[in-house]
Motif scaffolding. Structure first.
Motif, PDB file in Angstrom:
ATOM      1  N   PHE A   1       0.820  -1.204   0.000  1.00 36.98           N
ATOM      2  CA  PHE A   1       0.000   0.000   0.000  1.00 36.98           C
ATOM      3  C   PHE A   1       0.859   1.262   0.000  1.00 36.98           C
ATOM      4  CE2 PHE A   1      -3.682  -2.587   0.963  1.00 36.98           C
ATOM      5  CZ  PHE A   1      -4.706  -1.857   0.356  1.00 36.98           C
ATOM      6  N   PHE A   2       2.007   1.190   0.645  1.00 37.19           N
ATOM      7  CA  PHE A   2       2.907   2.342   0.647  1.00 37.19           C
ATOM      8  C   PHE A   2       3.328   2.701  -0.768  1.00 37.19           C
ATOM      9  CE2 PHE A   2       7.445   3.578   0.541  1.00 37.19           C
ATOM     10  CZ  PHE A   2       7.310   4.870   1.043  1.00 37.19           C
TER      11      PHE A   2
ATOM     12  N   ILE B   1       1.718   6.078  -3.707  1.00 40.43           N
ATOM     13  CA  ILE B   1       2.523   7.175  -4.246  1.00 40.43           C
ATOM     14  C   ILE B   1       1.790   7.903  -5.366  1.00 40.43           C
ATOM     15  CG2 ILE B   1       4.653   7.762  -5.454  1.00 40.43           C
ATOM     16  CD1 ILE B   1       4.955   7.191  -2.460  1.00 40.43           C
ATOM     17  N   PRO B   2       1.308   7.206  -6.409  1.00 41.81           N
ATOM     18  CA  PRO B   2       0.549   7.927  -7.445  1.00 41.81           C
ATOM     19  C   PRO B   2      -0.772   8.485  -6.927  1.00 41.81           C
ATOM     20  CG  PRO B   2       0.447   5.553  -7.826  1.00 41.81           C
ATOM     21  CD  PRO B   2       1.473   5.771  -6.765  1.00 41.81           C
ATOM     22  N   VAL B   3      -1.342   7.848  -5.891  1.00 42.85           N
ATOM     23  CA  VAL B   3      -2.583   8.366  -5.308  1.00 42.85           C
ATOM     24  C   VAL B   3      -2.325   9.703  -4.628  1.00 42.85           C
ATOM     25  CG1 VAL B   3      -4.404   7.934  -3.628  1.00 42.85           C
ATOM     26  CG2 VAL B   3      -3.510   6.045  -5.002  1.00 42.85           C
ATOM     27  N   ILE B   4      -1.235   9.776  -3.855  1.00 39.88           N
ATOM     28  CA  ILE B   4      -0.868  11.023  -3.195  1.00 39.88           C
ATOM     29  C   ILE B   4      -0.613  12.114  -4.221  1.00 39.88           C
ATOM     30  CG2 ILE B   4       0.938  12.134  -1.815  1.00 39.88           C
ATOM     31  CD1 ILE B   4       1.257   9.459  -0.341  1.00 39.88           C
ATOM     32  N   ILE B   5       0.097  11.773  -5.284  1.00 37.69           N
ATOM     33  CA  ILE B   5       0.398  12.741  -6.328  1.00 37.69           C
ATOM     34  C   ILE B   5      -0.887  13.235  -6.990  1.00 37.69           C
ATOM     35  CG2 ILE B   5       1.472  13.001  -8.599  1.00 37.69           C
ATOM     36  CD1 ILE B   5       3.686  11.120  -7.629  1.00 37.69           C
TER      37      ILE B   5
ATOM     38  N   PHE C   1       8.240   7.097  -9.559  1.00 33.35           N
ATOM     39  CA  PHE C   1       9.607   7.584  -9.372  1.00 33.35           C
ATOM     40  C   PHE C   1       9.692   9.098  -9.487  1.00 33.35           C
ATOM     41  CE2 PHE C   1       9.787   3.261 -11.044  1.00 33.35           C
ATOM     42  CZ  PHE C   1      10.571   2.643 -10.084  1.00 33.35           C
ATOM     43  N   THR C   2       8.595   9.785  -9.216  1.00 36.94           N
ATOM     44  CA  THR C   2       8.631  11.240  -9.165  1.00 36.94           C
ATOM     45  C   THR C   2       9.703  11.659  -8.165  1.00 36.94           C
ATOM     46  OG1 THR C   2       6.282  11.388  -9.709  1.00 36.94           O
ATOM     47  CG2 THR C   2       7.293  13.328  -8.684  1.00 36.94           C
ATOM     48  N   PRO C   3      10.668  12.458  -8.550  1.00 40.66           N
ATOM     49  CA  PRO C   3      11.842  12.744  -7.717  1.00 40.66           C
ATOM     50  C   PRO C   3      11.514  13.142  -6.277  1.00 40.66           C
ATOM     51  CG  PRO C   3      12.125  13.705  -9.882  1.00 40.66           C
ATOM     52  CD  PRO C   3      10.725  13.173  -9.839  1.00 40.66           C
ATOM     53  N   GLY C   4      12.036  12.367  -5.344  1.00 42.37           N
ATOM     54  CA  GLY C   4      11.961  12.698  -3.935  1.00 42.37           C
ATOM     55  C   GLY C   4      10.705  12.297  -3.200  1.00 42.37           C
ATOM     56  N   VAL C   5       9.618  12.032  -3.895  1.00 40.34           N
ATOM     57  CA  VAL C   5       8.339  11.752  -3.237  1.00 40.34           C
ATOM     58  C   VAL C   5       8.410  10.436  -2.462  1.00 40.34           C
ATOM     59  CG1 VAL C   5       5.874  11.345  -3.550  1.00 40.34           C
ATOM     60  CG2 VAL C   5       7.035  13.068  -4.929  1.00 40.34           C
ATOM     61  N   LEU C   6       8.915   9.397  -3.089  1.00 38.74           N
ATOM     62  CA  LEU C   6       8.997   8.091  -2.446  1.00 38.74           C
ATOM     63  C   LEU C   6       9.852   8.161  -1.181  1.00 38.74           C
ATOM     64  CD1 LEU C   6       8.224   5.070  -2.696  1.00 38.74           C
ATOM     65  CD2 LEU C   6      10.375   4.732  -3.926  1.00 38.74           C
ATOM     66  N   PHE C   7      10.990   8.866  -1.255  1.00 41.11           N
ATOM     67  CA  PHE C   7      11.882   8.962  -0.111  1.00 41.11           C
ATOM     68  C   PHE C   7      11.245   9.766   1.017  1.00 41.11           C
ATOM     69  CE2 PHE C   7      15.615  10.947   2.061  1.00 41.11           C
ATOM     70  CZ  PHE C   7      16.132   9.775   2.594  1.00 41.11           C
TER      71      PHE C   7
ATOM     72  N   GLU D   1       8.018  10.212   1.626  1.00 41.38           N
ATOM     73  CA  GLU D   1       6.933   9.430   2.210  1.00 41.38           C
ATOM     74  C   GLU D   1       7.464   8.273   3.037  1.00 41.38           C
ATOM     75  OE1 GLU D   1       3.631   9.909   2.267  1.00 41.38           O
ATOM     76  OE2 GLU D   1       4.015  11.868   1.356  1.00 41.38           O
ATOM     77  N   PHE D   2       8.589   7.697   2.604  1.00 45.02           N
ATOM     78  CA  PHE D   2       9.206   6.609   3.364  1.00 45.02           C
ATOM     79  C   PHE D   2       9.673   7.111   4.733  1.00 45.02           C
ATOM     80  CE2 PHE D   2      13.079   4.356   4.640  1.00 45.02           C
ATOM     81  CZ  PHE D   2      12.589   3.061   4.768  1.00 45.02           C
ATOM     82  N   LEU D   3      10.315   8.271   4.766  1.00 42.87           N
ATOM     83  CA  LEU D   3      10.760   8.846   6.035  1.00 42.87           C
ATOM     84  C   LEU D   3       9.564   9.177   6.923  1.00 42.87           C
ATOM     85  CD1 LEU D   3      13.634  11.274   4.940  1.00 42.87           C
ATOM     86  CD2 LEU D   3      13.839   8.992   5.947  1.00 42.87           C
ATOM     87  N   HIS D   4       8.522   9.728   6.315  1.00 45.89           N
ATOM     88  CA  HIS D   4       7.324  10.105   7.074  1.00 45.89           C
ATOM     89  C   HIS D   4       6.663   8.874   7.685  1.00 45.89           C
ATOM     90  CE1 HIS D   4       3.157  11.372   7.773  1.00 45.89           C
ATOM     91  NE2 HIS D   4       3.614  12.611   7.846  1.00 45.89           N
ATOM     92  N   LEU D   5       6.444   7.857   6.867  1.00 47.27           N
ATOM     93  CA  LEU D   5       5.797   6.638   7.348  1.00 47.27           C
ATOM     94  C   LEU D   5       6.673   5.902   8.343  1.00 47.27           C
ATOM     95  CD1 LEU D   5       3.282   4.814   6.981  1.00 47.27           C
ATOM     96  CD2 LEU D   5       4.583   3.556   5.260  1.00 47.27           C
TER      97      LEU D   5
END
Length: 309
Positions: A108-109, A113-117, A155-161, A163-167
């Protein structure tokens, strides 16, 4: 004595109440996100769309009200409710039953990502988005390049990283800490009664303040990175064909909103887009100052504090 139809009336009341609360929360999040991604540099920007200088929640709310009216506060309603429906029905009833917890959360994480975007772009775009025109809305939110290679959204720059730190900070530290304090310190053998409740909320209040100071900047960074396009151009329906050649030649075209935008993002100016997580952090610090990372902090704090109730 059971009053006939009382249960039905209570169900309808609860439904209406839920919808109203949902709209209020959506309106609040809409203003918070717009304030977070709004580009307000300390220096003068000469090229592109001129920044509006708005950094606060109430100033952004006033701007939304003046330029878009009441509907401007509800621009993210349908994608947010779609996420809620997916999480509460399909996700809970299907994947949770067949996949291990860690695998399900990871799935789900990545999937979100595309849902958040999509949600963030829906709220911040100056183009008209309608649930009754999904094709047109899809074209307004994603560039032709993104639509041709949908996988690149992940792979939108920086979003995955970000969100990973946040989660990771939330479910890896704060929530286990909450459970530990609740069970070990204030359960059997610990505080009880009114004193236990007061101590618990006092402790969790301090943790929420500290945790939100860390989470809020990550949300600001994630929001800013998620609303910028990977590559290509976005055209509104009424100008897509007429302006295509002019845009490709680098000539200016009219704004789809008919003039001034509610939100001005960095890539709308001559500064260009953020290149990634680290670049976003450096540029925000240099151009807008550290206070920009705390935009919407009360929202983050309230959300985190609510988790402990």
């Amino acid at each position: 004595m059971v009053i006939p139809g009382l249960s039905w009336l209570l169900d309808q009341f609860w439904l209406v109440f839920t919808i109203i609360v949902g709209c209020i929360l959506t309106a609040l999040y809409t203003v918070v996100l717009r304030a977070r991604v709004n580009y307000a540099p300390n220096e003068i920007v000469l090229g592109g769309i001129a920044p509006n200088g708005i950094t606060g929640f109430f100033d952004m709310a006033r701007r939304v009200s003046q330029m878009e009216g009441i509907m401007g506060f509800l621009t993210g309603t349908w994608p947010l409710y779609a996420i809620f429906f997916f999480r509460s029905t399909i996700g809970n009833s299907f994947l949770w039953a067949i996949l291990p917890t860690i695998v399900t959360r990871l799935f789900f994480f990545i999937l979100e990502i595309p849902v958040i975007i999509t949600v963030n772009r829906t709220i911040t775009t100056h183009h008209t988005i309608s649930i009754f025109d999904p094709v047109g809305s899809f074209k307004a939110l994603y560039t032709p390049y993104e639509r041709s290679k949908l996988w690149i959204i992940f792979f939108t720059p920086g979003v995955l990283f970000a969100e990973f730190l946040h989660l990771g900070f939330l479910i890896g530290l704060l929530l286990p800490l909450r459970d530990f304090l609740l069970v070990s310190r204030f359960g059997s053998g610990g505080f009880s009664g009114m004193m236990g409740t007061i101590v618990w909320y006092a402790v969790w209040l301090g943790i929420s303040i500290g945790g939100s100071i860390i989470l809020a900047p990550l949300e600001v960074i994630s929001g800013r990175l998620s609303v910028q396009y990977n590559t290509g151009i976005i055209l509104s329906d009424d100008q897509r064909e007429a302006d295509r050649e002019r845009l490709l030649r680098g000539e200016p075209v009219a704004d789809a909103s008919g003039g001034e935008r509610v939100v001005v993002m960095r890539h709308d100016t001559d500064k260009g887009s953020y290149e990634g997580f680290a670049h976003c952090v450096r540029q925000v610090l240099r151009e807008e100052g550290a206070r920009a990372f705390l935009r919407g902090w009360p929202w983050t704090f309230a959300t985190l504090f609510w988790l402990g109730m």
